[in-house]
Scaffold this motif. Sequence first.
Motif, short mmCIF file in Angstrom:
data_model
loop_
_atom_site.label_atom_id
_atom_site.label_comp_id
_atom_site.label_asym_id
_atom_site.label_seq_id
_atom_site.Cartn_x
_atom_site.Cartn_y
_atom_site.Cartn_z
N GLN A 78 -1.96 -5.08 -4.32
CA GLN A 78 -1.28 -3.80 -4.48
C GLN A 78 -2.30 -2.67 -4.49
OE1 GLN A 78 0.86 -4.41 -8.17
NE2 GLN A 78 2.75 -4.87 -7.10
N GLN B 296 5.74 -0.63 -7.87
CA GLN B 296 5.41 -1.73 -6.97
C GLN B 296 5.60 -3.04 -7.71
OE1 GLN B 296 1.36 -0.48 -5.89
NE2 GLN B 296 2.04 -0.20 -3.79
N TRP C 234 -1.05 7.37 -5.02
CA TRP C 234 0.04 8.33 -5.06
C TRP C 234 -0.15 9.37 -6.16
CZ3 TRP C 234 1.83 7.81 -9.92
CH2 TRP C 234 1.70 6.56 -10.53
N ASN D 285 -2.51 1.69 -4.79
CA ASN D 285 -1.83 2.95 -5.05
C ASN D 285 -2.79 4.13 -4.92
OD1 ASN D 285 0.86 1.98 -6.04
ND2 ASN D 285 -0.46 0.97 -7.52
N ILE E 145 7.48 5.86 -9.36
CA ILE E 145 6.88 5.10 -8.27
C ILE E 145 6.58 3.71 -8.81
CG2 ILE E 145 4.89 4.84 -6.74
CD1 ILE E 145 4.66 7.87 -6.65
N ASN F 30 0.84 -1.19 0.00
CA ASN F 30 0.00 0.00 0.00
C ASN F 30 0.88 1.24 0.00
OD1 ASN F 30 -2.13 1.78 0.16
ND2 ASN F 30 -2.46 1.49 2.35
N ASN F 31 0.76 2.04 -1.03
CA ASN F 31 1.55 3.26 -1.12
C ASN F 31 0.67 4.48 -1.30
OD1 ASN F 31 3.96 4.93 -1.49
ND2 ASN F 31 3.27 5.07 -3.61
#
Length: 273
Positions: free
Chosen positions: A258, A230, A262, A260, A228, A197-198
């Motif tokens: 996953q 993953q 961001w 995102n 960025i 998790n970003n």
Amino acid sequence: MNNSLTENKKIYKQKNIKVPIIAVITLSILLLVGPTSMTLNAFAQGNTANQAIGQAQSSTQLGVCVSGTGTLISCNNLNAQNQANSGNNAAAQQGGNGANTANQAIGQAQSSSQNALCVSGTGTFVSCNNLNAQNQANTGNNALAQQGGSGSGKGGSGGNSANQGIGQSQTSNQNSGVVSGGNTANSGNNQNTQTQNNAGNNAAAQSGGGGSGSGKGGSGGNSANQGIGQSQTSNQNAQCVSGGNTANSCNNTSNQNQANSWKQCSRSTRRKR
């Protein structure tokens, strides 16, 4: 049965797969630039800032059961890995005579290897299980503001150069081999769960300087690279050889997730001479 054991041993001797390229690049940056640092040149020849946040975890699990009778819930391994980063990389640079250079990186890496072998002449039952859970959470940001000076220097005349990266990588290798001459039951199970998790951002603001000169980026030019990434990888191997029984068999389970949320933001202006 001897041939089966030999094949199983070959499985367990396999090397872990290479960490995905995004992790290699990110961690290479971390090793090169080291911990957070910022330097201001006393002679006004430009500034250089290298900032990095890195997290790494590795797990190796091995379970071997050989039963003539007995061995119930069996040779189980349990491993939980968690990485949480809320730290930020922040830099502000104002150039004198020369250019500004900034490298910022946030990297997280997890690796898990699981091996399970059951050889039963009778018994063993719930069997040689390995369980691994991996979690990565990043809310850290890369934030950078650069204002170029005047004159000439590397990167152009008063120019700015920014490299920002956020990388997450998870790797799982699972091997399971079951040889039964009777019983074994739920068998050689491996289970792996991976979550990434970003919510971190890359943000850069650049204002170029003036003057004249030559070099990459031109006169007062700006350069920004943002990334960025993953990456998740799972390898699973299962082999069952039965001379009687074995049941639910040599199972491998892997769950990958996953998420995102961001943003990447870059603003660049160039001051007129």
